[in-house]
Design an enzyme around this catalytic site. Sequence first.
Site, PDB file in Angstrom:
ATOM      1  N   ASP A  98     -30.309 -53.989 -36.004  1.00 33.59           N
ATOM      2  CA  ASP A  98     -29.252 -53.570 -35.315  1.00 33.59           C
ATOM      3  C   ASP A  98     -27.772 -53.860 -35.254  1.00 33.59           C
ATOM      4  O   ASP A  98     -27.073 -53.111 -34.576  1.00 33.59           O
ATOM      5  CB  ASP A  98     -29.973 -54.513 -34.175  1.00 33.59           C
ATOM      6  CG  ASP A  98     -31.384 -53.850 -32.962  1.00 33.59           C
ATOM      7  OD1 ASP A  98     -31.834 -52.692 -33.684  1.00 33.59           O
ATOM      8  OD2 ASP A  98     -31.719 -53.900 -31.934  1.00 33.59           O
ATOM      9  N   ALA A 286     -32.432 -50.900 -22.922  1.00 35.32           N
ATOM     10  CA  ALA A 286     -31.272 -50.749 -22.233  1.00 35.32           C
ATOM     11  C   ALA A 286     -30.299 -51.122 -22.448  1.00 35.32           C
ATOM     12  O   ALA A 286     -29.059 -50.741 -22.984  1.00 35.32           O
ATOM     13  CB  ALA A 286     -31.081 -51.484 -20.462  1.00 35.32           C
ATOM     14  N   ASP A 287     -30.188 -52.454 -23.343  1.00 39.91           N
ATOM     15  CA  ASP A 287     -29.216 -53.031 -23.892  1.00 39.91           C
ATOM     16  C   ASP A 287     -28.683 -52.108 -25.735  1.00 39.91           C
ATOM     17  O   ASP A 287     -27.794 -52.944 -26.226  1.00 39.91           O
ATOM     18  CB  ASP A 287     -29.246 -54.773 -23.892  1.00 39.91           C
ATOM     19  CG  ASP A 287     -30.802 -55.005 -24.585  1.00 39.91           C
ATOM     20  OD1 ASP A 287     -31.367 -55.045 -24.301  1.00 39.91           O
ATOM     21  OD2 ASP A 287     -29.418 -55.966 -25.850  1.00 39.91           O
ATOM     22  N   HIS A 308     -28.538 -59.744 -20.093  1.00 38.60           N
ATOM     23  CA  HIS A 308     -28.768 -58.860 -21.802  1.00 38.60           C
ATOM     24  C   HIS A 308     -27.634 -58.177 -20.917  1.00 38.60           C
ATOM     25  O   HIS A 308     -26.886 -57.650 -21.715  1.00 38.60           O
ATOM     26  CB  HIS A 308     -29.913 -58.690 -22.378  1.00 38.60           C
ATOM     27  CG  HIS A 308     -30.631 -59.499 -22.282  1.00 38.60           C
ATOM     28  ND1 HIS A 308     -30.688 -60.268 -23.512  1.00 38.60           N
ATOM     29  CD2 HIS A 308     -32.742 -60.058 -21.804  1.00 38.60           C
ATOM     30  CE1 HIS A 308     -31.836 -61.167 -23.601  1.00 38.60           C
ATOM     31  NE2 HIS A 308     -32.635 -60.888 -22.880  1.00 38.60           N
TER      32      HIS A 308
END
Length: 338
Positions: A98, A286-287, A308
Amino acid sequence: MIQINGEKGGGQMLRTALTLSAVTGKNFTIENIRGNRSNPGLKNQHLECVKAAKKLCDAKTEGLEKYSEKIVFKPGKYRNQDIESDIGTAGSTTLLFDTVLPVTTQFTEKFGIKASGGTDVKWSPTSLYYEHVKLLLLEKLGLETDFEVEKTGFYPKGGGKISLETENYSMESFELLERGELEKIEIYSKASRDLEESNVAERQADEAAKKLKKNFASEKVEKNFEYIESDSTGSALLIKAVYENSIAGFDALGEKGKSSEKVAEQAFQAFMEFHDSEASVDEYMADQLMVFAAIVDGVYSVPEINSHIRSNSYVIEKFGYRVEVGREESRAVLRAGK
């Protein structure tokens, strides 16, 4: 020098800062790293994230040592070079990916990364989620990848091996507000070889399928299960929801004292809560999608604005991007960009 205080967040704040520093070329200092954790500071997996980002932009660093609660990161020029990382524990390999994945939006050639460590562990996307949900959703937005799980790594020994290659691509601004109708539901279940006699992978998949078929047409539900080699005993389950315009995922991990049926119940309940909303992506995406949205200008809908998202917004805005959130009836809208 951008100053970031990590006292109210976890490792995501560090990873986002590393990514955006590499992309923008802006220096940053972060203090109180993982400040809201019981064991703050850099662990092995966070050190490897910093090292990977450092390699991609020829950065100069200070404070790069285990348990350090402050680092300085000064990026240089992009260097598209393949990366190999060994976390050495069951620390998350997918969170390492990530960190570098959004940086590849700046590359014009193929990029590859290999990592050893935990592939399906707590507090991070499982390899199942990464392969069947995240990367497929990003592909819809312009990112082409080749992802492989060579070996699964469960807690506590880790020892998993995964690899990722990105192709030359152009990721443009995106709008993902409406997910559309539910088209199908896919179940992916896996367990270590020593759990085969107990039929753990089948039981997880069967229980999830049974619950789903009580609420949706049977022909929409598809199940898959497998047994894999792993240094530690463990299991993982993913419920993948495929909508017209989006993909969402809900995973759960097995552990000692937790039945296969309980694993399935956990993933099923998470899916049903999401399905009852009108959000286009699940709470985990979402984050994770925020950094991509900031870099290319994106807007999408999420179930809710959680902690978050708030801590991630704080870091993103530090690098000169804007983040806007709005609440609608059964979803929130998140917009990020330059």
